[in-house]
Design a protein around this motif. Structure first.
Motif, PDB file in Angstrom:
ATOM      1  N   LYS A 628       0.818  -1.211   0.000  1.00  0.00           N
ATOM      2  CA  LYS A 628       0.000   0.000   0.000  1.00  0.00           C
ATOM      3  C   LYS A 628       0.856   1.267   0.000  1.00  0.00           C
ATOM      4  CE  LYS A 628      -0.622  -0.186   5.035  1.00  0.00           C
ATOM      5  NZ  LYS A 628      -1.624  -0.306   6.113  1.00  0.00           N
ATOM      6  N   ARG A 638      -4.212  -0.833  -4.076  1.00  0.00           N
ATOM      7  CA  ARG A 638      -3.062  -1.120  -3.213  1.00  0.00           C
ATOM      8  C   ARG A 638      -3.515  -1.498  -1.809  1.00  0.00           C
ATOM      9  NH1 ARG A 638      -0.866   3.883  -5.108  1.00  0.00           N
ATOM     10  NH2 ARG A 638      -1.003   4.686  -2.983  1.00  0.00           N
ATOM     11  N   LYS A 639      -4.497  -0.794  -1.294  1.00  0.00           N
ATOM     12  CA  LYS A 639      -4.990  -1.087   0.057  1.00  0.00           C
ATOM     13  C   LYS A 639      -5.670  -2.454   0.093  1.00  0.00           C
ATOM     14  CE  LYS A 639      -7.440   1.087   3.880  1.00  0.00           C
ATOM     15  NZ  LYS A 639      -8.070  -0.150   4.342  1.00  0.00           N
TER      16      LYS A 639
END
Length: 1045
Positions: A628, A638-639
């Motif tokens: 992330k 990404r998270k």
């Protein structure tokens, strides 16, 4: 006069006039918080014969520039301003037009009001009205993403492109009244908070002005001014700077200066609350007081400073008595700056009211229930989030691995009275009840090493003395349950207040190292079970074989007959006629054959494959967890990858194992719901098998179990509830212990293992539920908001554990090395953020490469190393005890850590302990009393009579005058010094101050820096005061002559 009033007067004497003025502005009561400002700077550009405003930079918190060559936005960076541009901006606000709370509904109306005010004040002639209005109402071109076909067309420009450009320039007209489609669809809006407002900066040079046209406007209400702003955000502030040609760079720097000030937390508050021009100037002066200048020859101004990982809060600057650090430049310019900083104490870890001693029967328990009951509905509906799915999968795999491991060890230690089946059922039952009713549902219950040692010793004692193990265990569990109730009723959890960071980190580090060592031990064990042939030589591959040789019939005839009869009752199996070369390894050994060959004891590929699965799972999980913070893919993706990192790693290496098709050790889950030992049931009867005195004597071992459970449970709870996790729903130490006691009795009646808080798995549970801010300014790191506090993840984890029997066909494909990798990750991840581990790493770092930890600024490094060494020795003692039969007294040794921490008060000062540890409750109180005494002594010193300032100045002048018979050269030099002093004194006493409502006190408390910053005394006049051509020089000459006489 009391000490408070005296302190206020002292502060008023030391603060600068800007700080005093801002203190009145910022102290005004205002229920509405200051909105976030989005600042855009547009510069005036000429395209052929037409003018247009082109966006050149923008700010949400950090600066982003338009890179002309790349036609893109630059990376967010910290704005670097020249000191000269700030002084010029200050002059602009002093001499230009300032309109506050202007009623504006459109840009043309606002421009007309500004021009009208300038004409009224005589700043411009009426003939310039139309020209200035025409320039300010030109169309604005913003930096937006261009289509691909347009970019490709720009590559092959031809003659037709010139005509297109000409047509486009002719189409440039006045600014649009409404936001365009590009503005409405701009994805940059996601980076701006919903309540944000805009401040627009317009700078440029024109050929019809002979002096700058400056205006600062604050609208009464934020208004959307058509196409003025890149995004459809209502405008609240407008700064306009038009000037003569030839100074475009200077205008641009002034625009960057005001734009940077507008996104400064303190100046934006001043801009919203300013009542007049002087308030804005005071805000700039405060900003100048906090500015840090970088030497021009020691850094490259072209370097863009990366935004810090953690932006310091402006609360200290906004506080009433901390503005400008009481008049000191940047907080440390005063004589006592370093001393005050050294005496600064860190914020202490307070456990809160949850551990307050009530003195009432079950007082703490009732307060826990009262505290947690209002949060009960949100504990369920807040669990419905996609992040909960990844947390459930992660913790579930950790729990079943733990249950299988401890179940197998318990089965070996208790002759299968408790095994894997009992471990699964107990984990599901105890965990579900605890998550449903406890005070802190983020805690995960599990079996622990000390409990396993106790079970083993108890079984051996029962077996050697002819006592029924299950019945004795039942009575120990009931006594322990009763003792837990007594501890809850008497608020005994109050003792946890005396467990500081020293004890907590020693305990959590030990558990983390146990997880790491167990994972590595199991991986090393696979190399012993599947050994690698280190002497293998490829050239002699033909020599590596394994054959099964038949036994000698004359020696093993009776045994062969027995095998033959057992295998085939009809006696049809002819063992002597078997083809021994075709038998498997197990069949060969079963029928009495022998294995001969160099490769018989080696198993190819399995050990190496197991290591690949083990280390691959760990390393991939670590990499994806940090994904992330990478630069690839959008933020949400990404998270998402980071949240599901463990699940993705497990599935990746399970797929790799299936693809390779090797017989690596797999997860074995019970497939039938029945006790591990056939001769026991699911309920244990309390009477009839043991003598009566056993029921009473079991109170003694139960006391040891209670201490073990109490310490293990409450220390884990303190670690989970630390302030660093930003938990908002409170905790319930007494309520947690109550349900642990209830579950002790329930598991004892059912013959299930005992359960207590698992430190590492609980920390992993919290890490998997951490929340971060979604909308963050470009360049700003997402802010940690807290933990998703709910009960759903724990309930789902233990529900899945209960039904794992029915999931056996799926779980059997998971290799054990993959789960060992998960164990390793949990152990390593739980060490992150532990100060003890950070201090251990300092031993291997040179001083210049050490991180900038706060405690390194206040405590000598040798004392930090000594404190860390004591913790290492304590951890080593706990590790040795854990590895022997003395592990049963493990909880007593935790109490020993508290004694060691108490003894450290005699070795370290309270100041040092406050930075590397927490102060004990009694010591913290004593520290506050000492500070009060010091404060009284300082007040007495301040009340002592002081000499009059005029007398001190006269004495200073007398010291500077030349003695009789001095040389002319000395007289000239001293005359210059006297002149400079007189200039400064006259500057301070005779020059009227810019602030109308500030009256200096009789003790001349004005800040001397304002001579240079505000009055702008030329440098030449200060260096050569005897030059009569200058006004200051003539005055200095006359004053010096008068003083000499």
């Amino acid at each position: 006069m009391d000490s408070t009033e005296q302190g206020l007067q002292d502060i008023n004497r030391t603060v600068s006039p800007a700080a005093e003025r801002l203190r009145y502005i910022l102290n005004e009561e205002d229920d509405m918080p200051t909105p976030t400002l989005f600042t855009e700077m547009d510069t005036l550009q000429r395209e052929g014969d037409e003018l247009e405003w082109k966006e050149s930079a923008r700010w949400v918190k950090f600066e982003e520039k338009v890179e002309e060559g790349g036609e893109r936005w630059s990376k967010p960076h910290v704005s670097t301003l020249s000191l000269h541009s700030l002084f010029e901006l200050r002059t602009c606000l002093q001499t230009g037009t300032v309109l506050l709370d202007l009623e504006g509904y459109s840009l043309p109306q606002i421009v007309d009001d500004i021009i009208e005010r300038q004409i009224e004040e005589g700043m411009i002639s009426p003939e310039l009205r139309d020209k200035i209005s025409f320039v300010l109402l030109r169309k604005h071109r913003h930096q937006t993403k261009k289509p691909i076909h347009r970019s490709l067309a720009d590559i092959g420009k031809s003659g037709s492109s010139a005509s297109e450009s000409h047509a486009q320039s002719r189409s440039m007209n006045d600014i649009a009244d409404t936001p365009s489609t590009d503005q409405l669809k701009n994805k940059f809006m996601k980076k701006i908070p919903r309540d944000a407002e805009a401040s627009n900066v317009l700078v440029g040079e024109v050929d019809f002005l002979n002096k700058p046209f400056v205006a600062f406007v604050r609208l009464a209400q934020a208004t959307t001014l058509g196409g003025l702003t890149e995004v459809p955000v209502p405008t609240r502030f407008l700064f306009i700077l038009l000037g003569p040609q030839g100074k475009a760079k200077s205008y641009n720097e002034i625009g960057r200066a005001i734009a940077t000030l507008m996104v400064d937390d303190l100046f934006s508050d001043v801009a919203y609350k300013a009542r007049d021009r002087e308030d804005l100037i005071a805000g700039i002066d405060e900003f100048l007081d906090e500015v840090i200048v970088l030497p021009p020859g020691e850094w490259d101004p072209k370097i863009r400073i990366e935004p810090p990982k953690k932006v310091p809060s402006a609360d200290k600057r906004k506080s009433v008595f901390s503005l400008n650090e009481l008049g000191q430049m940047n907080g440390t310019a005063g004589g006592k700056g370093a001393l005050d900083q050294d005496e600064e104490m860190p914020e202490q870890h307070e456990l809160g009211e949850e551990l307050a001693f009530t003195g009432r029967f079950c007082g703490g328990l009732f307060l826990d229930i009262k505290r947690k009951l209002p949060w009960l509905p949100s504990d369920f509906y807040e669990g419905f989030h996609i992040q909960s799915i990844s947390a459930v999968l992660f913790i579930y795999l950790g729990c079943i691995t733990n249950a299988i491991t401890f179940g197998g060890l318990l089965g070996d230690a208790t002759d299968n009275y408790q095994g894997v089946m009992e471990s699964f059922l107990g984990t599901a039952l105890a965990g579900s009840v605890f998550c449903l009713f406890s005070g802190q549902p983020l805690i995960i219950l599990s079996s622990t090493g000390p409990i396993l040692i106790f079970e083993k010793l108890l079984f051996e004692f029962s077996k050697n003395n002819g006592i029924d193990y299950m019945e004795l265990r039942l009575w120990i569990g009931m006594h322990s349950c009763l003792q837990c109730f007594i501890l809850v009723a008497t608020d005994a959890s109050y003792i946890i207040k005396y467990m500081t960071r020293f004890t907590e980190e020693g305990f959590s580090s030990l558990i983390s190292f146990i997880f790491i060592s167990d994972a590595i031990k199991k991986m090393v064990g696979s190399f012993k079970y599947y050994p690698i042939n280190t002497d293998f030589k490829p050239d002699y591959v033909t020599a590596y074989k394994c054959e099964c040789l038949a036994p000698d019939p004359s020696e093993f005839t009776p045994w062969l007959r027995e095998v033959q009869g057992g295998e085939d009752p009809g006696g049809k199996l002819n063992v002597t006629g078997l083809d021994w070369s075709q038998l498997s390894k197990k069949e060969c050994l079963k029928y009495g054959g022998s294995l001969v060959g160099k490769s018989c004891k080696y198993v190819p590929d399995l050990a190496l494959m197991s290591f690949i699965l083990f280390f691959g799972t760990y390393s991939m999980t670590v990499s994806l967890k940090k994904f992330k913070f990478s630069r690839y893919f959008p933020t949400k993706l990404r998270k998402l990858i980071s949240d599901f990192s463990i699940f993705m790693s497990i599935m990746t290496f399970v797929g790799l194992d299936m693809l390779m098709g090797l017989k690596t050790p797999k997860l074995i889950v019970p497939t039938e719901f029945k006790p591990t030992r056939p001769d026991r049931g699911w309920l244990v009867m309390p009477f009839a098998k043991n003598p009566w005195w056993v029921y009473v004597a079991s109170f003694v071992p139960a006391l040891l179990v209670t201490i073990l459970i109490f310490m293990d449970q409450q220390i884990s709870a303190v670690i989970v509830n630390r302030k660093e996790n930003k938990l908002k729903k409170g905790c319930g130490y007494h309520l947690d212990l109550f349900w642990v006691g209830v579950l002790m009795a329930a598991c004892s009646f059912m013959g299930l293992p005992w359960y207590v808080a698992a430190t590492v798995i609980s920390i992993a549970h919290i890490d998997s539920l951490k929340m971060e801010s979604e909308s963050s300014a470009p360049g700003e790191q997402p802010q940690f908001l807290g933990v998703r506090e709910q009960r759903m993840t724990g309930l789902l984890v233990f529900a899945l554990t209960g039904v794992s029997i029915f999931l056996a066909p799926v779980l059997k494909f998971i290799p054990m090395p993959v789960l060992y990798g998960v164990f390793l990750y949990m152990g390593v991840a739980s060490l992150s953020g532990i100060q003890f581990w950070d201090r251990i790493k300092l031993y291997m770092m040179p001083s210049k490469h050490q991180p900038d930890f706060s405690y390194l600024r206040h405590v000598p490094l040798r004392k930090i190393h000594l404190f860390t060494l004591v913790q290492i020795l304590c951890l080593a003692v706990l590790w040795i005890l854990k590895s022997t039969f003395l592990a049963i007294i493990f909880p007593v040794m935790i109490l020993g850590l508290m004694v060691v921490r108490k003894m450290l008060d005699m070795v370290f000062s309270q100041h040092d302990l406050a930075w590397v540890d927490d102060l004990l409750p009694g010591k913290e109180k004593k520290k506050k009393e000492d500070n009060k005494k010091k404060g009284k002594e300082v007040e007495k010193e301040k009340k002592k009579p002081k000499q009059d300032d005029s007398e001190e100045e006269v004495r200073a002048l007398e010291l500077l005058l030349p003695p009789a018979g001095g040389t002319g050269r000395d007289t000239s030099f001293l005359t210059i010094c006297v002149c400079v002093c007189v200039c400064v004194c006259v500057c301070l006493q005779d020059k009227p101050h810019v602030y109308s409502n500030h009256s200096p006190s009789s003790e001349s408390d004005l800040d001397r820096r304002y001579c240079v910053l505000k009055l702008h005394i030329p440098y030449r006049d200060l260096v050569y005061p005897d030059v009569v051509q200058s006004q200051w020089g003539a005055y200095c000459q006359a004053a010096a002559t008068h003083s000499a006489l």
